[in-house]
Design an enzyme around this catalytic site. Sequence first.
Site, mmCIF file in Angstrom:
data_model
loop_
_atom_site.group_PDB
_atom_site.id
_atom_site.type_symbol
_atom_site.label_atom_id
_atom_site.label_comp_id
_atom_site.label_asym_id
_atom_site.label_seq_id
_atom_site.Cartn_x
_atom_site.Cartn_y
_atom_site.Cartn_z
ATOM 1 N N TYR A 140 0.833 -1.199 0.000
ATOM 2 C CA TYR A 140 0.000 0.000 0.000
ATOM 3 C C TYR A 140 0.871 1.256 0.000
ATOM 4 O O TYR A 140 0.560 2.241 -0.684
ATOM 5 C CB TYR A 140 -0.931 0.003 1.214
ATOM 6 N N ASN A 163 -12.439 -0.740 -4.780
ATOM 7 C CA ASN A 163 -12.190 -1.055 -6.188
ATOM 8 C C ASN A 163 -13.429 -1.730 -6.793
ATOM 9 O O ASN A 163 -13.829 -2.808 -6.342
ATOM 10 C CB ASN A 163 -10.973 -1.985 -6.270
ATOM 11 N N CYS A 171 -6.317 -5.569 -7.102
ATOM 12 C CA CYS A 171 -6.016 -5.096 -5.752
ATOM 13 C C CYS A 171 -5.601 -6.233 -4.827
ATOM 14 O O CYS A 171 -5.042 -5.984 -3.751
ATOM 15 C CB CYS A 171 -7.206 -4.334 -5.172
ATOM 16 N N HIS A 172 -5.838 -7.487 -5.242
ATOM 17 C CA HIS A 172 -5.379 -8.609 -4.424
ATOM 18 C C HIS A 172 -3.857 -8.719 -4.401
ATOM 19 O O HIS A 172 -3.301 -9.439 -3.572
ATOM 20 C CB HIS A 172 -5.994 -9.925 -4.925
ATOM 21 N N GLU A 198 -1.655 -17.380 -8.593
ATOM 22 C CA GLU A 198 -0.739 -16.682 -9.469
ATOM 23 C C GLU A 198 0.718 -17.094 -9.235
ATOM 24 O O GLU A 198 1.528 -17.074 -10.159
ATOM 25 C CB GLU A 198 -0.900 -15.169 -9.296
#
Length: 204
Positions: A140, A163, A171-172, A198
């Site tokens: 952040y 979001n 945003c994850h 991911e």
Amino acid sequence: MSATEDLLTALPSDPAAERRLRDRLVAEAERTGLLDVAYRNIDSPVGPLLLAASEAGLLKVAFAAVEDRDQVLASLAARISPRLLHAPARLDGAARELGEYFAGHRTAFELPLDLRLAHGFRRTVLDHLRRVDYGSTTTYAALAAQAGSPRAVRATGSACATNPLPLVVPCHRVLRSDGTVGQYAGGAEVKQALLRLESSTMVT
């Protein structure tokens, strides 16, 4: 619920006839430019998702297990347009790309997006979020600095929390400075699951 859907619920219970009427109404609304927001529901490995799109692009992704469907639709009707209808075809591309993402075959979304639900600094944060690559993370604090306001860490967190397009605008991939996952619209467990997906997926 839209006026069209109110009409449909008032009809005699005949699923086939209702489906045909709905298809005709959707086609006519599209043809005459009266369908401002289309929505549909899809299943995913992280739970059901509600998708909404304007003619300009994908407008909203909501985690249906966490966010109340009727409230999401009411908010879209108030903020974008009351001409809102369950019209899945407009969202076929979004559903396909999300399916490819969850299957490990897509690392970047190519969908047109409608970001009008975000304004000012929040919109700036989303623009920078779109540059955080698949399989990588940021913090952040780093995101706040990239958005031009290094001290606005809390506001950056708020931008991520609100979001309108989670998953697609990733945003994850934003963590706290201590490496913990922090909050997420779909819940911390969903955020962790997306990061694991991911980090472990080999795309061919």
